[in-house]
Design a protein around this motif. Structure first.
Motif, mmCIF file in Angstrom:
data_model
loop_
_atom_site.group_PDB
_atom_site.id
_atom_site.type_symbol
_atom_site.label_atom_id
_atom_site.label_comp_id
_atom_site.label_asym_id
_atom_site.label_seq_id
_atom_site.Cartn_x
_atom_site.Cartn_y
_atom_site.Cartn_z
ATOM 1 N N ALA A 1 35.559 34.865 38.624
ATOM 2 C CA ALA A 1 35.821 36.112 37.848
ATOM 3 C C ALA A 1 34.723 36.706 37.608
ATOM 4 O O ALA A 1 34.610 38.046 37.519
ATOM 5 C CB ALA A 1 36.950 35.899 36.885
ATOM 6 N N GLU A 2 33.728 36.104 36.914
ATOM 7 C CA GLU A 2 32.370 36.678 36.655
ATOM 8 C C GLU A 2 31.541 37.046 37.733
ATOM 9 O O GLU A 2 30.907 38.223 37.426
ATOM 10 C CB GLU A 2 31.689 35.649 35.810
ATOM 11 C CG GLU A 2 32.282 35.115 34.549
ATOM 12 C CD GLU A 2 32.216 35.922 33.351
ATOM 13 O OE1 GLU A 2 31.494 37.182 33.551
ATOM 14 O OE2 GLU A 2 32.367 35.911 31.944
ATOM 15 N N LEU B 1 32.886 38.575 40.301
ATOM 16 C CA LEU B 1 33.353 39.489 41.104
ATOM 17 C C LEU B 1 33.123 40.912 40.346
ATOM 18 O O LEU B 1 32.916 41.019 39.197
ATOM 19 C CB LEU B 1 35.084 39.472 41.170
ATOM 20 C CG LEU B 1 35.589 38.283 42.048
ATOM 21 C CD1 LEU B 1 37.033 38.041 41.709
ATOM 22 C CD2 LEU B 1 35.482 38.493 43.538
ATOM 23 N N HIS C 1 33.846 44.870 39.369
ATOM 24 C CA HIS C 1 34.939 45.315 38.359
ATOM 25 C C HIS C 1 36.059 45.792 39.376
ATOM 26 O O HIS C 1 37.249 45.188 38.936
ATOM 27 C CB HIS C 1 34.331 46.813 37.786
ATOM 28 C CG HIS C 1 33.356 46.450 36.780
ATOM 29 N ND1 HIS C 1 32.986 45.253 36.093
ATOM 30 C CD2 HIS C 1 32.246 47.309 36.275
ATOM 31 C CE1 HIS C 1 32.097 45.329 35.351
ATOM 32 N NE2 HIS C 1 31.445 46.340 35.207
ATOM 33 N N ARG D 1 36.744 44.850 42.601
ATOM 34 C CA ARG D 1 37.660 43.754 43.195
ATOM 35 C C ARG D 1 38.419 42.855 42.144
ATOM 36 O O ARG D 1 39.549 42.373 42.512
ATOM 37 C CB ARG D 1 36.318 43.119 44.017
ATOM 38 C CG ARG D 1 36.958 41.609 44.716
ATOM 39 C CD ARG D 1 37.908 42.361 45.675
ATOM 40 N NE ARG D 1 37.934 41.194 46.710
ATOM 41 C CZ ARG D 1 38.985 41.199 47.574
ATOM 42 N NH1 ARG D 1 39.911 41.991 47.740
ATOM 43 N NH2 ARG D 1 39.142 40.044 48.619
ATOM 44 N N LEU D 2 37.725 42.564 40.991
ATOM 45 C CA LEU D 2 38.583 41.812 40.085
ATOM 46 C C LEU D 2 39.570 42.480 39.607
ATOM 47 O O LEU D 2 40.692 41.957 39.285
ATOM 48 C CB LEU D 2 37.300 41.646 38.845
ATOM 49 C CG LEU D 2 37.997 40.753 37.687
ATOM 50 C CD1 LEU D 2 38.647 39.535 38.295
ATOM 51 C CD2 LEU D 2 36.925 40.252 36.585
ATOM 52 N N VAL E 1 43.270 40.483 39.517
ATOM 53 C CA VAL E 1 43.986 40.257 38.412
ATOM 54 C C VAL E 1 45.145 40.974 38.476
ATOM 55 O O VAL E 1 46.331 40.178 37.963
ATOM 56 C CB VAL E 1 42.949 40.856 37.150
ATOM 57 C CG1 VAL E 1 44.049 40.988 35.984
ATOM 58 C CG2 VAL E 1 41.799 40.055 37.043
ATOM 59 N N ARG F 1 46.180 36.053 34.521
ATOM 60 C CA ARG F 1 45.532 37.372 34.087
ATOM 61 C C ARG F 1 45.000 37.346 32.613
ATOM 62 O O ARG F 1 44.187 38.025 32.350
ATOM 63 C CB ARG F 1 46.283 38.261 34.669
ATOM 64 C CG ARG F 1 47.573 38.560 34.079
ATOM 65 C CD ARG F 1 48.485 39.613 35.054
ATOM 66 N NE ARG F 1 49.727 39.796 34.383
ATOM 67 C CZ ARG F 1 50.717 40.415 35.216
ATOM 68 N NH1 ARG F 1 50.626 40.944 36.511
ATOM 69 N NH2 ARG F 1 51.600 40.976 34.773
ATOM 70 N N LEU G 1 42.146 35.352 32.022
ATOM 71 C CA LEU G 1 40.810 35.980 32.370
ATOM 72 C C LEU G 1 40.419 36.864 31.572
ATOM 73 O O LEU G 1 39.255 37.252 31.258
ATOM 74 C CB LEU G 1 40.947 36.295 33.931
ATOM 75 C CG LEU G 1 40.843 35.240 34.740
ATOM 76 C CD1 LEU G 1 41.116 35.589 36.306
ATOM 77 C CD2 LEU G 1 39.550 34.250 34.720
ATOM 78 N N VAL H 1 37.104 46.486 33.745
ATOM 79 C CA VAL H 1 38.146 46.127 34.735
ATOM 80 C C VAL H 1 39.543 47.039 34.494
ATOM 81 O O VAL H 1 40.334 47.138 35.492
ATOM 82 C CB VAL H 1 38.444 44.669 34.529
ATOM 83 C CG1 VAL H 1 39.683 44.169 35.090
ATOM 84 C CG2 VAL H 1 37.083 43.944 34.923
#
Length: 426
Positions: A200-201, A203, A205, A207-208, A212, A220, A223, A235
């Motif tokens: 997650a770190e 990816l 903004h 794409r995450l 999510v 979710r 994360l 995000v």
């Protein structure tokens, strides 16, 4: 063409898997290996496949008869559809080993695992035999030398070490880059929590945000809570407002208000409006950003808005026509234009000439049951939500409805986890 007896794991990601008669079964998502004593090459237990609907299953390597550059073929027999569950002392090669830091034993050089080769032995077993490593140079912007070594020439990390130290994600992100967001979410759900957070770190903004939105509730919220507040706010800004509202509604009140305060005002405003409604009402289900035009818009212009790749397919099926302003809540709602009708009309004519003024609308307090009956009665994939003064507040799409009609754990759908017994490999 002879079957391949050596293949690198990263190249297997996403390969289609077929039965002996050519019937499609699923796609390779990972390789499962058994942790071995230091220095011994781990034995490959099998493949983790993804089959419809987003279920991950385990297939023993003894069932694999052929691995080609473009596909994997299984032997005859039934495929066990029990949901995959990782046991202690088992390693996911793509999910846990790629980008791990190792040491080259004879030189002491620090390196990173960039790929791992599976090789078939004379006994027809498969082992993790060769590793591709890239040396760490310690110099910014300069890549180290890449070489392929035998497994016993590197000091690979144990599971306990993988769980305790940071691990790179470059290779895993490269694998995920070719996958749909919903499939990436499914893959993340199967990873250990630490590894999931590392990915997650890595990816971006946008794409995450896509990923999510497709994760189960617990994943979710975990994360989002793990991310730094500024990153979490970015995000949320990248998510569709209805997805962001659903996520924030699951968080403690203090965390919710803090993140809303960090979001840009123009991004947080529609999310705040959605949070005013109960999640099981039309207002809680709707998206506040449908395709809206004024009556003097041409059909060509309306179709151009519907073709925008950022507009979900269901949402693009209806163009709503309102008096200014066109941002929700809009001016007076005049009607809607169905995409199929617009495609049949001359592009230069006005959209007001193709209006459906008879289609019923939903009030924001309509119950989930009422919304379901509405979609069934009018055979729609999208419908308008209006207030009592005939202002368009938003639109509900059929996928938003299904999210709330299905069981709460539908994203984790699959048969209950059961032990993989030795008989599975027979």
């Amino acid at each position: 063409m002879a079957a391949t007896t050596r293949v690198f794991a990263a190249r297997m990601a996403g390969l289609p898997v077929f039965g002996p008669d050519g019937e499609p079964i699923g796609r390779v998502r990972d390789v499962l290996a058994a942790l071995s004593p230091r220095g011994r090459a781990p034995r490959v237990l099998g493949l983790v496949l993804e089959v419809a609907p987003r279920r991950r299953i385990f297939v023993p390597m003894l069932r694999v008869t052929r691995i080609d550059p473009t596909a994997v073929t299984l032997a005859t027999g039934t495929v066990n559809l029990r949901r995959f569950h990782q046991r202690p002392n088992e390693l996911l090669v793509l999910g846990q080993l790629l980008d791990a830091e190792v040491s080259v034993l004879d030189t002491g050089t620090r390196a990173v695992l960039v790929d791992i080769a599976l090789e078939q032995t004379r006994s027809r077993d498969w082992q993790l035999h060769k590793v591709a490593v890239r040396e760490r140079t310690g110099r910014l912007g300069r890549k180290g030398r890449t070489q392929v070594l035998d497994w016993d020439r590197v000091a690979a990390p144990a599971i306990a070490e993988l769980e305790s130290r940071p691990q790179g994600v470059r290779r895993l992100l490269a694998v995920f880059d070719t996958m749909r967001a919903v499939d990436v979410a499914s893959a993340l759900h199967e990873l250990p929590v630490k590894r999931r957070r590392e990915v997650a770190e890595g990816l971006g903004h946008d794409r995450l945000a896509e990923v999510v939105a497709e994760l189960p509730v617990d994943d979710r919220t975990d994360l989002l809570a793990h991310l730094a507040d500024d990153r979490a706010a970015r995000v949320l800004e990248s998510m569709d407002p209805d997805d962001a509202a659903d996520l924030l509604a699951e968080m403690p009140e203090g965390d919710k208000e803090r993140l809303l305060g960090l979001m840009a005002p123009e991004e947080s405003a529609p999310v705040r409006r959605l949070l005013e409604y109960s999640a099981d009402t039309a207002g809680g289900l709707m998206t506040p950003a449908p395709v809206v035009v004024t009556p003097d818009t041409t059909i060509a212009e309306a179709l151009a808005l519907a073709r925008d790749r950022d507009v979900p397919i269901a949402l693009a099926s209806l163009v709503f026509v309102c008096r200014p302003p066109t941002a929700t809540p809009t001016g007076r709602y005049l009607g809607c234009a169905h995409l199929q009708r617009l495609l049949r009309e001359p592009p230069s004519t006005l959209v007001s000439g193709a209006l459906d003024t008879d289609l019923a609308s939903l009030p924001p307090d309509a119950s989930l049951a009422a919304v379901s009956r509405y979609f069934a009665a009018y055979n729609l994939v999208c419908g308008p939500v209006l207030d009592d003064q005939e202002h368009l507040l938003g639109a509900i799409t059929v996928d938003d409805l299904l999210d709330h009609l299905l069981p709460a754990d539908w994203r984790e759908s699959g048969l209950p986890d059961q032990e993989r017994r030795d008989a599975d490999e027979a």
